[in-house]
Enzyme design. Structure first.
Site, PDB file in Angstrom:
ATOM      1  N   HIS A 191      82.318  -8.832  -0.604  1.00  0.00           N
ATOM      2  CA  HIS A 191      81.202  -9.089  -1.315  1.00  0.00           C
ATOM      3  C   HIS A 191      79.875  -8.915  -0.408  1.00  0.00           C
ATOM      4  O   HIS A 191      79.448 -10.173  -0.048  1.00  0.00           O
ATOM      5  CB  HIS A 191      81.506 -10.480  -1.974  1.00  0.00           C
ATOM      6  CG  HIS A 191      80.671 -10.628  -3.226  1.00  0.00           C
ATOM      7  ND1 HIS A 191      80.849 -11.067  -4.443  1.00  0.00           N
ATOM      8  CD2 HIS A 191      79.017 -10.520  -3.037  1.00  0.00           C
ATOM      9  CE1 HIS A 191      79.697 -11.370  -5.332  1.00  0.00           C
ATOM     10  NE2 HIS A 191      78.823 -11.101  -4.534  1.00  0.00           N
ATOM     11  N   ASN A 207      82.584  -5.486  -4.561  1.00  0.00           N
ATOM     12  CA  ASN A 207      81.659  -6.075  -5.395  1.00  0.00           C
ATOM     13  C   ASN A 207      80.597  -5.412  -5.416  1.00  0.00           C
ATOM     14  O   ASN A 207      79.898  -5.200  -4.386  1.00  0.00           O
ATOM     15  CB  ASN A 207      81.191  -7.706  -4.997  1.00  0.00           C
ATOM     16  CG  ASN A 207      80.208  -8.163  -6.251  1.00  0.00           C
ATOM     17  OD1 ASN A 207      80.388  -8.264  -7.377  1.00  0.00           O
ATOM     18  ND2 ASN A 207      79.104  -8.305  -5.823  1.00  0.00           N
ATOM     19  N   GLU A 208      80.237  -4.741  -6.534  1.00  0.00           N
ATOM     20  CA  GLU A 208      78.750  -3.970  -6.753  1.00  0.00           C
ATOM     21  C   GLU A 208      78.535  -2.906  -5.606  1.00  0.00           C
ATOM     22  O   GLU A 208      77.828  -3.031  -4.838  1.00  0.00           O
ATOM     23  CB  GLU A 208      77.627  -5.051  -6.932  1.00  0.00           C
ATOM     24  CG  GLU A 208      78.100  -6.099  -8.052  1.00  0.00           C
ATOM     25  CD  GLU A 208      76.729  -6.649  -8.382  1.00  0.00           C
ATOM     26  OE1 GLU A 208      75.772  -6.741  -7.614  1.00  0.00           O
ATOM     27  OE2 GLU A 208      76.596  -7.222  -9.619  1.00  0.00           O
ATOM     28  N   TYR A 241      74.173  -8.444 -16.256  1.00  0.00           N
ATOM     29  CA  TYR A 241      72.966  -9.500 -16.590  1.00  0.00           C
ATOM     30  C   TYR A 241      71.825  -9.278 -17.436  1.00  0.00           C
ATOM     31  O   TYR A 241      71.410 -10.192 -17.978  1.00  0.00           O
ATOM     32  CB  TYR A 241      72.331  -9.820 -14.985  1.00  0.00           C
ATOM     33  CG  TYR A 241      73.274 -10.568 -14.235  1.00  0.00           C
ATOM     34  CD1 TYR A 241      73.318 -11.906 -13.943  1.00  0.00           C
ATOM     35  CD2 TYR A 241      74.347 -10.040 -13.477  1.00  0.00           C
ATOM     36  CE1 TYR A 241      74.281 -12.583 -13.142  1.00  0.00           C
ATOM     37  CE2 TYR A 241      74.888 -10.561 -12.525  1.00  0.00           C
ATOM     38  CZ  TYR A 241      75.155 -11.860 -12.417  1.00  0.00           C
ATOM     39  OH  TYR A 241      76.060 -12.304 -11.564  1.00  0.00           O
ATOM     40  N   ARG A 290      86.951 -16.866  -9.431  1.00  0.00           N
ATOM     41  CA  ARG A 290      86.737 -15.923  -8.665  1.00  0.00           C
ATOM     42  C   ARG A 290      86.123 -15.995  -7.394  1.00  0.00           C
ATOM     43  O   ARG A 290      85.041 -16.724  -7.456  1.00  0.00           O
ATOM     44  CB  ARG A 290      85.969 -14.805  -9.495  1.00  0.00           C
ATOM     45  CG  ARG A 290      85.692 -13.555  -8.729  1.00  0.00           C
ATOM     46  CD  ARG A 290      84.880 -12.419  -9.456  1.00  0.00           C
ATOM     47  NE  ARG A 290      84.465 -11.455  -8.434  1.00  0.00           N
ATOM     48  CZ  ARG A 290      83.299 -10.748  -8.587  1.00  0.00           C
ATOM     49  NH1 ARG A 290      82.259 -10.913  -9.220  1.00  0.00           N
ATOM     50  NH2 ARG A 290      82.953  -9.821  -7.406  1.00  0.00           N
ATOM     51  N   GLU A 312      70.694 -17.035  -3.146  1.00  0.00           N
ATOM     52  CA  GLU A 312      70.491 -15.900  -4.056  1.00  0.00           C
ATOM     53  C   GLU A 312      70.201 -14.612  -2.916  1.00  0.00           C
ATOM     54  O   GLU A 312      69.163 -14.092  -3.249  1.00  0.00           O
ATOM     55  CB  GLU A 312      69.894 -16.131  -5.225  1.00  0.00           C
ATOM     56  CG  GLU A 312      69.413 -14.812  -5.904  1.00  0.00           C
ATOM     57  CD  GLU A 312      70.829 -14.228  -6.708  1.00  0.00           C
ATOM     58  OE1 GLU A 312      72.017 -14.556  -6.541  1.00  0.00           O
ATOM     59  OE2 GLU A 312      70.542 -13.042  -7.255  1.00  0.00           O
ATOM     60  N   TRP A 313      70.982 -14.401  -2.063  1.00  0.00           N
ATOM     61  CA  TRP A 313      70.508 -13.166  -1.284  1.00  0.00           C
ATOM     62  C   TRP A 313      68.935 -13.143  -0.629  1.00  0.00           C
ATOM     63  O   TRP A 313      68.576 -14.273  -0.115  1.00  0.00           O
ATOM     64  CB  TRP A 313      71.106 -11.959  -1.951  1.00  0.00           C
ATOM     65  CG  TRP A 313      72.429 -12.110  -2.279  1.00  0.00           C
ATOM     66  CD1 TRP A 313      72.802 -12.151  -3.430  1.00  0.00           C
ATOM     67  CD2 TRP A 313      73.838 -12.155  -1.375  1.00  0.00           C
ATOM     68  NE1 TRP A 313      74.303 -12.005  -3.463  1.00  0.00           N
ATOM     69  CE2 TRP A 313      74.921 -12.125  -2.179  1.00  0.00           C
ATOM     70  CE3 TRP A 313      73.902 -11.901   0.020  1.00  0.00           C
ATOM     71  CZ2 TRP A 313      76.107 -12.010  -1.821  1.00  0.00           C
ATOM     72  CZ3 TRP A 313      75.144 -11.909   0.461  1.00  0.00           C
ATOM     73  CH2 TRP A 313      76.203 -12.233  -0.327  1.00  0.00           C
ATOM     74  N   ASN A 327      79.924  -6.527 -13.900  1.00  0.00           N
ATOM     75  CA  ASN A 327      79.106  -7.532 -13.845  1.00  0.00           C
ATOM     76  C   ASN A 327      77.575  -7.236 -14.560  1.00  0.00           C
ATOM     77  O   ASN A 327      77.161  -6.168 -14.395  1.00  0.00           O
ATOM     78  CB  ASN A 327      78.571  -7.783 -12.302  1.00  0.00           C
ATOM     79  CG  ASN A 327      79.715  -8.210 -11.239  1.00  0.00           C
ATOM     80  OD1 ASN A 327      80.730  -8.559 -11.840  1.00  0.00           O
ATOM     81  ND2 ASN A 327      79.396  -8.203  -9.932  1.00  0.00           N
ATOM     82  N   GLU A 380      81.181 -11.005 -13.758  1.00  0.00           N
ATOM     83  CA  GLU A 380      79.980 -11.674 -13.545  1.00  0.00           C
ATOM     84  C   GLU A 380      79.084 -11.729 -14.764  1.00  0.00           C
ATOM     85  O   GLU A 380      78.662 -10.836 -15.421  1.00  0.00           O
ATOM     86  CB  GLU A 380      79.006 -11.546 -12.379  1.00  0.00           C
ATOM     87  CG  GLU A 380      79.537 -11.744 -10.885  1.00  0.00           C
ATOM     88  CD  GLU A 380      78.771 -11.304 -10.010  1.00  0.00           C
ATOM     89  OE1 GLU A 380      77.568 -11.429 -10.041  1.00  0.00           O
ATOM     90  OE2 GLU A 380      79.398 -11.039  -8.768  1.00  0.00           O
ATOM     91  N   TRP A 411      78.532 -16.630 -13.740  1.00  0.00           N
ATOM     92  CA  TRP A 411      78.057 -16.782 -12.371  1.00  0.00           C
ATOM     93  C   TRP A 411      76.840 -17.705 -12.666  1.00  0.00           C
ATOM     94  O   TRP A 411      75.862 -17.430 -13.182  1.00  0.00           O
ATOM     95  CB  TRP A 411      77.296 -15.227 -11.990  1.00  0.00           C
ATOM     96  CG  TRP A 411      76.788 -15.331 -10.677  1.00  0.00           C
ATOM     97  CD1 TRP A 411      75.331 -16.011 -10.212  1.00  0.00           C
ATOM     98  CD2 TRP A 411      77.504 -15.297  -9.442  1.00  0.00           C
ATOM     99  NE1 TRP A 411      75.478 -15.903  -8.921  1.00  0.00           N
ATOM    100  CE2 TRP A 411      76.718 -15.611  -8.352  1.00  0.00           C
ATOM    101  CE3 TRP A 411      78.841 -14.744  -9.250  1.00  0.00           C
ATOM    102  CZ2 TRP A 411      77.090 -15.435  -6.982  1.00  0.00           C
ATOM    103  CZ3 TRP A 411      79.082 -14.721  -7.743  1.00  0.00           C
ATOM    104  CH2 TRP A 411      78.199 -14.884  -6.676  1.00  0.00           C
ATOM    105  N   GLN A 426      77.444 -16.506  -0.059  1.00  0.00           N
ATOM    106  CA  GLN A 426      76.662 -17.586  -0.644  1.00  0.00           C
ATOM    107  C   GLN A 426      76.701 -19.061  -0.919  1.00  0.00           C
ATOM    108  O   GLN A 426      75.870 -19.707  -1.248  1.00  0.00           O
ATOM    109  CB  GLN A 426      76.335 -16.851  -2.205  1.00  0.00           C
ATOM    110  CG  GLN A 426      75.809 -15.502  -2.315  1.00  0.00           C
ATOM    111  CD  GLN A 426      75.916 -14.912  -3.718  1.00  0.00           C
ATOM    112  OE1 GLN A 426      76.656 -14.183  -4.075  1.00  0.00           O
ATOM    113  NE2 GLN A 426      74.819 -15.112  -4.105  1.00  0.00           N
TER     114      GLN A 426
HETATM  115  C1  NOJ Z   1      75.550 -10.049  -8.570  1.00  0.00           C
HETATM  116  C2  NOJ Z   1      76.066 -10.323  -7.257  1.00  0.00           C
HETATM  117  O1  NOJ Z   1      77.308  -9.841  -7.051  1.00  0.00           O
HETATM  118  C3  NOJ Z   1      75.793 -11.920  -6.872  1.00  0.00           C
HETATM  119  O2  NOJ Z   1      76.259 -11.979  -5.289  1.00  0.00           O
HETATM  120  C4  NOJ Z   1      74.540 -12.130  -7.466  1.00  0.00           C
HETATM  121  O3  NOJ Z   1      74.161 -13.583  -6.764  1.00  0.00           O
HETATM  122  C5  NOJ Z   1      74.299 -12.121  -8.781  1.00  0.00           C
HETATM  123  N1  NOJ Z   1      74.442 -10.688  -9.188  1.00  0.00           N
HETATM  124  C6  NOJ Z   1      72.851 -12.699  -9.182  1.00  0.00           C
HETATM  125  O4  NOJ Z   1      71.827 -11.920  -8.793  1.00  0.00           O
END
Ligand code: NOJ
Length: 489
Positions: free
Chosen positions: A120, A166-167, A303, A74, A428-429, A301, A371, A421, A17
């Site tokens: 990640h 990660n996730e 959100y 991190r 953002e992917w 993580n 995160e 984060w 990223q």
């Molecule tokens: C989780 C992910 O680990 C991260 O890469 C991503 O940018 C954030 N969520 C926000 O969506």
């Protein structure tokens, strides 16, 4: 709302990223390079070729990090910078090792603790091409173990905090069920195979750390899981209450139960998925039993939260949610929280607090929030001047930090740290660069960085919270070392 004085805090990022320089320093391609260059685009026309150019600008970025007062940072290691083709018999790239050595040294010079995520999402394309990457259980665990060993042996003299993956939920579901993330597969069997590969790869990395490195390096190791907290859509309907629990088991329990309890997947998953959910062999259970107590912390993580509503009909073959309908408003039409700048995220701090108790009751491990953050409403269309004035993000951080304080002090949950984060706006992917999660504004034309107000807010609030001085307990008056409720503040 104070926090323990030794509470760890800082910012999080991930290699793909932010780094850019995808063809420099001997780096091999990852599945995200391939995914971002597909035609037609699956990433809004964006890719990580340059990203934030952190590869060349890390010193400047760490200057910012220091100025924000962060104690910890991190970041993730791009596997294909260390082993361009990815495998245990493939060459190691010394230039990649040197890059991360410089990164680590540069953090330590500034007194910032490095927290390193081994993986990640950026799987080496070489492994995907060679044997299907995470789909090949036997091969991938050996290659991940080898990659982890190299990282521990080359960086572990200075890195004392490791996050294996990660996730894993997102890797498996978005990569192999919905196709929204690399490698873009759509399947109702593959995600469950991938999930098992991730669990065992994690366990092997933990085992290697224990056997070969822990005694001399004295570090800690964990994993970052993601998950929303779920409230029942109808709080008076037991079927919705069960749906909310089941949804969290499909999200968190899928990985948490095998990793932290050395147990099979949650029963609700077995019941719904049947033979598509691969069994653990005796030898695999033995590995899970060996490693479960060696995982030092639970990385979360977080959100947002949602409501879960039960479904009358049997689960669809493609379902990975636990046969629930997810909503952002409940039966009475009450929203789970204030809308942010991305459709899936509404600010839900009370559920953050509840989630801690749920996780702690189930796994009983020290928790680090690895995160937490958000984009402000409309931020994708804002000018720099508008974006840096990020009051929504400030409110979001403040409320979520208050929830942590309450969980620690009133609910007795052991929460040891927090990573916002993210350090700056980044790729953002599949949403590309439009969605801004940073506390620093990134101008993608000039690559100039500009601190947002939230960066200063975090610096100041942690100064206050860690000193034990706070508005709520003291009615806003500075306490200068007087005792409040028997505690020296
Ligand atoms: C989780 C992910 O680990 C991260 O890469 C991503 O940018 C954030 N969520 C926000 O969506």
């Amino acid at each position: 709302m104070s926090l323990p004085t030794d509470f760890e805090w800082g910012f999080a990022t991930a290699a793909y990223q932010i780094e850019g320089a995808v063809a420099e320093g001997g780096r091999g391609p990852s599945i995200w390079d391939t995914f971002c260059h597909l035609e037609p685009s699956k990433t809004k026309g964006d890719n990580g070729d340059v990203a934030c150019d952190h590869y060349h600008r890390y010193k400047e970025d760490f200057g910012l990090l220091s100025s924000y007062g962060a104690k910890a940072y991190r970041f993730s290691i791009a596997w294909s910078r260390i082993i361009p083709l990815g495998g245990r018999n493939d060459p190691v790239n010394e230039e990649g090792i040197e890059f991360y050595n410089n990164l680590i040294d540069s953090l330590l010079e500034r007194g910032i603790t490095p927290w390193v995520t081994l993986h990640h999402w950026d799987l080496p394309q070489g492994l995907h091409d060679r044997y299907g990457g995470w789909l090949n259980l036997e091969e991938i665990q050996l290659d991940f173990e080898h990659f982890a060993r190299i990282c521990f042996s080359r960086f572990g003299d200075r890195v004392r905090r490791w996050i294996t993956l990660n996730e894993p939920f997102i890797i498996a579901i978005y990569g192999y069920a919905t196709g929204g993330n690399a490698p873009g597969h759509v399947s109702n069997t593959e995600p469950w195979t991938v999930g098992k590969s991730l669990i065992l790869s994690h366990a092997r990395a933990v085992s290697v750390y224990e056997r070969e490195f822990r005694a001399t390096q004295k570090g800690q190791i964990g994993i970052s899981l993601n998950g929303d907290f779920y409230e029942p859509w109808d709080e008076n309907d037991d079927r919705d209450k069960a749906a909310a629990q089941r949804r969290m088991e499909f999200h968190v329990g899928w990985f948490g139960d095998p990793i932290y309890l050395a147990q099979d997947y949650p029963k609700a998953m077995r019941a719904q998925l049947g033979s598509r959910l691969p069994e653990f062999t005796d030898a695999e259970f033995a590995l899970l039993r060996e490693t479960k107590d060696l995982v030092d912390f639970y990385g979360q993580n977080y959100y947002t939260a949602q409501y879960a509503r039960h479904r009358e009909e049997p689960a669809h073959l493609n379902d990975y949610l636990g046969n629930v309908t997810e909503t952002q408003t409940n039966k009475q039409g009450v929203s789970i929280g204030a809308e942010s700048g991305i459709h899936w995220l509404r600010s839900s701090p009370p559920q953050f607090r509840k989630f801690f108790s749920w996780i702690y009751a189930r796994y009983g491990r020290a928790i680090y929030v690895t995160e937490n953050g958000c984009p402000c409403p409309g931020e994708d269309k804002m000018t720099k001047e508008e974006s840096v004035n990020d009051q929504y993000r400030i409110d979001y951080f403040e409320a979520h930090l208050d929830a942590i304080s309450q969980a620690v002090k009133e609910d007795g949950v052991d929460i040891k740290g927090y990573f916002a984060w993210s350090l700056f706006d980044n790729m953002e992917w599949s949403d590309g660069y439009g969605v801004r999660f940073g506390v620093t504004y990134t101008d993608y034309e000039t690559l100039e960085r500009t601190p947002k107000r939230s960066a200063t807010f975090l610096k100041e609030t942690f100064k206050t919270r860690l000193a034990g001085v706070n508005g709520h307990e003291t009615n806003g008056h500075a306490t200068n070392g007087h005792k409040v409720n028997g505690t020296k503040v």
